[in-house]
Write an enzyme that holds these catalytic residues in place. Structure first.
Site, short mmCIF file in Angstrom:
data_model
loop_
_atom_site.label_atom_id
_atom_site.label_comp_id
_atom_site.label_asym_id
_atom_site.label_seq_id
_atom_site.Cartn_x
_atom_site.Cartn_y
_atom_site.Cartn_z
N CYS A 143 -10.98 0.38 -0.48
CA CYS A 143 -10.54 0.23 0.91
C CYS A 143 -10.98 1.51 1.61
O CYS A 143 -10.53 2.60 1.24
CB CYS A 143 -9.02 0.08 0.94
N ARG A 164 -9.72 -4.40 8.78
CA ARG A 164 -8.29 -4.32 9.16
C ARG A 164 -8.10 -3.64 10.51
O ARG A 164 -8.57 -2.52 10.74
CB ARG A 164 -7.50 -3.56 8.10
N CYS A 177 0.85 -1.20 0.00
CA CYS A 177 0.00 0.00 0.00
C CYS A 177 0.88 1.24 0.00
O CYS A 177 1.74 1.39 0.87
CB CYS A 177 -0.87 0.04 1.25
#
Ligand code: SAM
Ligand code: DTB
Ligand code: SF4
Length: 358
Positions: A196, A268, A105
């Site tokens: 995300c 997450r 990322c």
């Protein structure tokens, strides 16, 4: 005439605040049990997706996000950096892959990327992908032309957090609006990338704001494939450096509620692990978190050392989620659901065998 088919298992986008508050108010054990049942119906409960973060452009951001060490509005003693060289990014991606990450990322402290930056960023995506890593970028607001270019370069995920409730948003950021965030998320989805999106807890928001944030995330259709729940990292020099700590058990409740509301998403356990006990992290996994940032650094702040995380995984019997990078999201979800059903069947068969023999 078409007949609407009602599917009780289909992910929902119409959660009311009353329903969400009711989940938050459950006895802790009941809430975790419910979250764990839903988690097991969709995922291998002992697999955790592992991503590594890299800041590709650090500091001097024109936005005034009160939580962020990279905002140019506050003095956080941060070493600013220009956009990193492609070779540097690829070398760090290679190291992340060797250490066991499956996704890389890349984050930039921009309000939105300039077109000349985008050329370099596209090349980063192409080169990181050839290493066999999934790619994710977080570059601020993008328009549809920029999103299409990123998608065409092969970017798998775009991270863009809603961060907090619509009502509390103006207390935290004044240089953009909550609806700007929703617009970028819609643009990213339209360009065909996976989304995300999550938020930060512990910024002095109220319980209603945590419920409303989750409601907004679950309204996104489809749900974001990845939902990062960050615990605020209090950085000296930011306006939130002295905000009161959020009770870790409230944080765990939010993870459990996110798991229940967005059953097929990876949730997450994001920023804040460095300041968290191992027991709190273990509870987060029990509540349905199944993804982490792995590697000694987040963007500018610390994350647990990789060997500490390996030791924690060993203690808890967790393993990194393995994933074929060619598999699309539908195939991935189907495979995980099938595996969960097979495990449930095997468990039922084992229970029956005990009943019969006993
Ligand atoms: N500038 C882009 C943006 O804001 O979308 C991308 C980078 S920004 C640093 C990415 C995310 O990091 C933010 O949306 C926020 O959720 C998270 N973040 C930033 N500072 C944080 C902090 N001190 N604690 C926890 N999360 C933080
Ligand atoms: C997310 O939700 N959290 C990450 C990632 N997405 C980009 C960033 C956390 C940043 C924490 C503060 C810092 O290290 O600068
Ligand atoms: Fe800039 Fe993103 Fe930090 Fe806000 S969160 S100041 S937009 S880097």
């Amino acid at each position: 005439m078409t007949t609407a088919v009602f599917n009780a298992d289909a992910p929902r986008h119409d959660w009311t605040l009353e329903e969400i508050n009711t989940l938050f108010a459950l006895p802790f054990n009941d809430l975790l049990f419910k979250a764990q049942q839903i988690h097991r119906a969709h995922f291998d409960a002992n697999a955790v997706q592992v991503s590594t973060l890299l800041s590709i452009k650090t500091g001097a951001c024109p936005e005034d996000c009160k939580y962020c060490p990279q905002s140019g509005h506050y003095n956080t003693q941060l070493e600013k950096e220009k956009l990193l060289e492609i070779e540097n990014v690829v070398a760090q991606a290679k190291a992340a892959k060797e250490a066991g990450a499956s996704r890389f990322c890349m984050g930039a402290a921009w309000r939105s990327p300039r077109d000349k930056d985008l050329l370099l960023v596209e090349e980063m995506v192409r080169q990181v992908k050839t290493l066999g890593l999934e790619t994710c970028m977080t570059l601020g607001m993008v328009d549809s032309n920029q999103a299409n270019r990123l998608a065409a370069a092969g970017l798998d995920y775009y991270n863009h957090n809603l961060d907090t409730s619509p009502d509390f948003y103006g207390e935290i950021i004044t240089t953009r609006t909550f609806s700007d965030r929703l617009d970028t998320l819609a643009t990213v989805r339209e360009a065909g990338m996976k989304v995300c999106s999550g938020g930060i807890l512990g910024m002095g928001e109220g319980a209603q704001d945590r419920s409303a944030l989750l409601q907004q995330l679950a309204k996104l259709s489809p749900h974001p494939e990845s939902v990062p729940i960050n615990m605020l990292v209090k950085v000296p020099g930011t306006p939130l450096e002295n905000v009161e700590d959020l009770d870790p058990l409230e944080f765990i409740r939010a993870i459990a509620v996110a798991r229940i509301m967005m059953p097929q998403s990876h949730v997450r356990l994001s920023a804040g692990r460095e300041q968290m006990s191992e027991s709190t992290q273990a509870l987060a996994f029990l509540a349905g978190a199944n993804s982490i940032f792995y590697g000694d650094k987040l963007l500018t702040t610390g994350n647990p050392q990789a060997d500490r995380d390996r030791a924690l995984f060993a203690k808890l019997g967790l393993h990194p989620e393995r994933r074929d990078t060619c598999e699309d999201e539908t195939a991935h979800t189907e495979r995980l659901t099938q595996q969960a059903q097979q495990r449930a069947q095997a468990e039922r068969a084992a229970e029956l065998a005990v009943d019969v023999s006993g």
